[in-house]
Design a protein around this motif. Structure first.
Motif, PDB file in Angstrom:
ATOM      1  N   ASP A   1       0.760  -1.147   0.081  1.00 33.48           N
ATOM      2  CA  ASP A   1       0.073  -0.021  -0.088  1.00 33.48           C
ATOM      3  C   ASP A   1       1.054   1.067  -0.080  1.00 33.48           C
ATOM      4  O   ASP A   1       0.825   2.248   0.940  1.00 33.48           O
ATOM      5  CB  ASP A   1      -0.964  -0.065   1.224  1.00 33.48           C
ATOM      6  CG  ASP A   1      -2.240  -0.683   0.837  1.00 33.48           C
ATOM      7  OD1 ASP A   1      -2.218  -1.450  -0.159  1.00 33.48           O
ATOM      8  OD2 ASP A   1      -3.205  -0.839   1.794  1.00 33.48           O
TER       9      ASP A   1
ATOM     10  N   HIS B   1      -4.757  -2.398  -6.876  1.00 35.96           N
ATOM     11  CA  HIS B   1      -5.915  -1.418  -7.198  1.00 35.96           C
ATOM     12  C   HIS B   1      -5.293  -0.716  -8.508  1.00 35.96           C
ATOM     13  O   HIS B   1      -6.056  -0.385  -9.543  1.00 35.96           O
ATOM     14  CB  HIS B   1      -6.794  -0.814  -6.243  1.00 35.96           C
ATOM     15  CG  HIS B   1      -7.889   0.164  -6.588  1.00 35.96           C
ATOM     16  ND1 HIS B   1      -8.967  -0.101  -7.335  1.00 35.96           N
ATOM     17  CD2 HIS B   1      -7.922   1.454  -6.406  1.00 35.96           C
ATOM     18  CE1 HIS B   1      -9.803   0.880  -7.473  1.00 35.96           C
ATOM     19  NE2 HIS B   1      -9.115   1.782  -7.148  1.00 35.96           N
TER      20      HIS B   1
ATOM     21  N   HIS C   1      -1.589  -3.597   6.395  1.00 40.76           N
ATOM     22  CA  HIS C   1      -2.750  -3.701   6.195  1.00 40.76           C
ATOM     23  C   HIS C   1      -4.150  -3.355   7.281  1.00 40.76           C
ATOM     24  O   HIS C   1      -4.974  -2.899   6.876  1.00 40.76           O
ATOM     25  CB  HIS C   1      -3.256  -5.085   5.669  1.00 40.76           C
ATOM     26  CG  HIS C   1      -4.569  -5.328   5.016  1.00 40.76           C
ATOM     27  ND1 HIS C   1      -5.003  -4.429   3.976  1.00 40.76           N
ATOM     28  CD2 HIS C   1      -5.533  -6.012   5.378  1.00 40.76           C
ATOM     29  CE1 HIS C   1      -6.262  -4.759   3.676  1.00 40.76           C
ATOM     30  NE2 HIS C   1      -6.540  -5.727   4.298  1.00 40.76           N
TER      31      HIS C   1
ATOM     32  N   ASN D   1      -3.170  -4.237  -1.243  1.00 45.26           N
ATOM     33  CA  ASN D   1      -4.451  -4.038  -2.291  1.00 45.26           C
ATOM     34  C   ASN D   1      -4.456  -2.792  -3.016  1.00 45.26           C
ATOM     35  O   ASN D   1      -5.045  -2.829  -4.044  1.00 45.26           O
ATOM     36  CB  ASN D   1      -5.727  -4.464  -1.205  1.00 45.26           C
ATOM     37  CG  ASN D   1      -5.578  -3.557   0.014  1.00 45.26           C
ATOM     38  OD1 ASN D   1      -4.741  -3.591   0.570  1.00 45.26           O
ATOM     39  ND2 ASN D   1      -6.816  -2.809   0.016  1.00 45.26           N
TER      40      ASN D   1
ATOM     41  N   THR E   1      -3.303  -9.901   0.287  1.00 43.56           N
ATOM     42  CA  THR E   1      -3.424  -8.515   0.312  1.00 43.56           C
ATOM     43  C   THR E   1      -4.704  -8.126   0.984  1.00 43.56           C
ATOM     44  O   THR E   1      -4.806  -6.585   1.143  1.00 43.56           O
ATOM     45  CB  THR E   1      -3.401  -7.911  -1.016  1.00 43.56           C
ATOM     46  OG1 THR E   1      -4.694  -8.368  -1.757  1.00 43.56           O
ATOM     47  CG2 THR E   1      -2.282  -8.261  -1.888  1.00 43.56           C
ATOM     48  N   ARG E   2      -5.620  -8.562   1.530  1.00 45.23           N
ATOM     49  CA  ARG E   2      -6.797  -8.369   2.206  1.00 45.23           C
ATOM     50  C   ARG E   2      -7.211  -8.938   3.260  1.00 45.23           C
ATOM     51  O   ARG E   2      -8.014  -8.318   4.202  1.00 45.23           O
ATOM     52  CB  ARG E   2      -8.164  -8.653   1.115  1.00 45.23           C
ATOM     53  CG  ARG E   2      -8.062  -7.787  -0.201  1.00 45.23           C
ATOM     54  CD  ARG E   2      -9.175  -7.933  -1.093  1.00 45.23           C
ATOM     55  NE  ARG E   2     -10.423  -7.734  -0.364  1.00 45.23           N
ATOM     56  CZ  ARG E   2     -11.493  -8.296  -0.556  1.00 45.23           C
ATOM     57  NH1 ARG E   2     -11.708  -9.124  -1.373  1.00 45.23           N
ATOM     58  NH2 ARG E   2     -12.546  -7.993  -0.008  1.00 45.23           N
TER      59      ARG E   2
ATOM     60  N   THR F   1      -4.665 -14.144  -3.992  1.00 40.60           N
ATOM     61  CA  THR F   1      -4.689 -12.516  -3.762  1.00 40.60           C
ATOM     62  C   THR F   1      -5.198 -12.051  -2.653  1.00 40.60           C
ATOM     63  O   THR F   1      -4.698 -11.224  -1.733  1.00 40.60           O
ATOM     64  CB  THR F   1      -5.463 -11.817  -5.148  1.00 40.60           C
ATOM     65  OG1 THR F   1      -4.773 -12.314  -6.084  1.00 40.60           O
ATOM     66  CG2 THR F   1      -5.596 -10.313  -4.982  1.00 40.60           C
ATOM     67  N   ASN F   2      -6.617 -12.475  -2.195  1.00 43.38           N
ATOM     68  CA  ASN F   2      -7.168 -11.947  -1.035  1.00 43.38           C
ATOM     69  C   ASN F   2      -6.574 -12.403   0.185  1.00 43.38           C
ATOM     70  O   ASN F   2      -6.678 -11.604   1.125  1.00 43.38           O
ATOM     71  CB  ASN F   2      -8.609 -12.672  -1.100  1.00 43.38           C
ATOM     72  CG  ASN F   2      -9.497 -12.097  -2.059  1.00 43.38           C
ATOM     73  OD1 ASN F   2      -9.340 -10.748  -2.699  1.00 43.38           O
ATOM     74  ND2 ASN F   2     -10.635 -12.689  -2.582  1.00 43.38           N
TER      75      ASN F   2
ATOM     76  N   TYR G   1     -11.374  -8.936  -8.600  1.00 44.94           N
ATOM     77  CA  TYR G   1     -11.772  -8.511  -7.543  1.00 44.94           C
ATOM     78  C   TYR G   1     -12.972  -9.684  -7.090  1.00 44.94           C
ATOM     79  O   TYR G   1     -13.529 -10.237  -7.955  1.00 44.94           O
ATOM     80  CB  TYR G   1     -12.905  -7.059  -7.818  1.00 44.94           C
ATOM     81  CG  TYR G   1     -11.792  -6.027  -7.876  1.00 44.94           C
ATOM     82  CD1 TYR G   1     -11.164  -5.461  -6.862  1.00 44.94           C
ATOM     83  CD2 TYR G   1     -11.581  -5.404  -8.965  1.00 44.94           C
ATOM     84  CE1 TYR G   1     -10.599  -4.291  -6.747  1.00 44.94           C
ATOM     85  CE2 TYR G   1     -10.743  -4.215  -9.185  1.00 44.94           C
ATOM     86  CZ  TYR G   1     -10.047  -3.731  -7.938  1.00 44.94           C
ATOM     87  OH  TYR G   1      -9.578  -2.537  -7.932  1.00 44.94           O
TER      88      TYR G   1
END
Length: 278
Positions: free
Chosen positions: A37, A69, A227, A65, A181-182, A177-178, A156
């Motif tokens: 980020d 983006h 994050h 993330n 990064t999330r 990915t999730n 997404y």
């Protein structure tokens, strides 16, 4: 060689430079790890990208993330783009060079000498460190390939939420990915509870932070991540959370990786946004 891990910057370039001055950072001899980020929501994403790229091997970056983006918006995926503050990057004369550089950064960094691993968000309880490194490598290969735009157009989504070695294609890549990064919280069955974002103790019954999940296979590995600004600086369970909410008027944190025990150094930040605004 002094080494520091620094929390989420999100376009707060002035604060990053002030923290580096406080550390007496010398790119000839020191190293910084950045937990991802780098961009978005803060006022100077372009300056952050240019500066970090200019550091060369003195900076080790993992993608977050918001970095993904930026790459997605640049590739034509405008979902969620109204919440972005990325125009300066997208309109810059050196945008293609910056985006190419960003797209080639890793999703996970492991240093065997320091016995430390860095990711942006978290790891699911089913993965050991070798599996995590393999999965990160799969995603890195796609982002660095000629077909990266296809992935960025479809990345997404919250499904699938539970790991299986049988996952393939876009479902597998989206799960990876999730996680990286999330992720913040997990369901009791080890699935990803991606809509849960709040303070520890505020989560729905049965959900736990990823690093407190029973049977987590990376419990013996030391992990640095960002994050989670509502968590703030936090250490325990063999992990160090270092997103302390600079963007929101908290602090920008640096962790001394080459010291035992590691210690945190923090810079007070004025805040580019008020919580609840975005």
């Amino acid at each position: 060689m002094p080494s520091y891990a620094i929390g989420d910057i999100q376009g707060c370039y002035a604060e990053l430079r002030r923290l580096l001055d406080q550390l007496a950072f010398d790119p000839e001899h020191d190293r910084i790890w950045l937990v991802g980020d780098l961009v978005n929501r803060g006022p100077q994403s372009l300056e952050v990208l240019r500066f970090v790229r200019s550091l060369g091997e003195a900076a080790i970056v993992v993608l977050g993330n918001h970095d993904l983006h930026l790459l997605a918006v640049a590739a034509g995926n405008t979902k969620h783009s109204k919440k972005s503050t990325l125009d300066a990057v997208l309109e810059a004369p050196d945008r293609d060079d910056l985006l190419h550089w960003l797209r080639h950064q890793p999703l996970l960094h492991h240093d065997p000498t320091l016995a430390l691993t860095m990711v942006h968000a978290g790891l699911p309880p089913q993965w050991d460190l070798d599996q995590a490194r393999r999965c990160a490598g799969e995603l890195e290969s796609v982002l660095r390939s000629d077909d990266y735009r296809t992935f960025l157009r479809e990345m997404y989504g919250n499904r699938p939420s539970l790991w299986s070695a049988e996952l393939s294609g876009m479902e597998r890549l989206r799960f990876i990915t999730n996680c990286l990064t999330r992720l913040r919280y997990c369901e009791p069955d080890g699935g990803l509870a991606l809509k849960e974002k709040g303070l520890l103790g505020s989560q729905s019954p049965g959900r736990l932070p990823w690093f407190q999940m029973p049977g987590r296979r990376t419990r013996g590995d030391r992990i640095v991540f960002g994050h989670w600004s509502t968590l703030g600086y936090w250490s325990g369970e063999n992990v160090w959370a270092i997103d302390s909410g600079c963007l929101w008027g908290g602090t920008l944190s640096a962790l001394t990786l080459d010291q035992d025990p590691m210690r945190v150094i923090q810079l007070d930040c004025p805040g580019a946004l008020t919580p609840g605004e975005a």
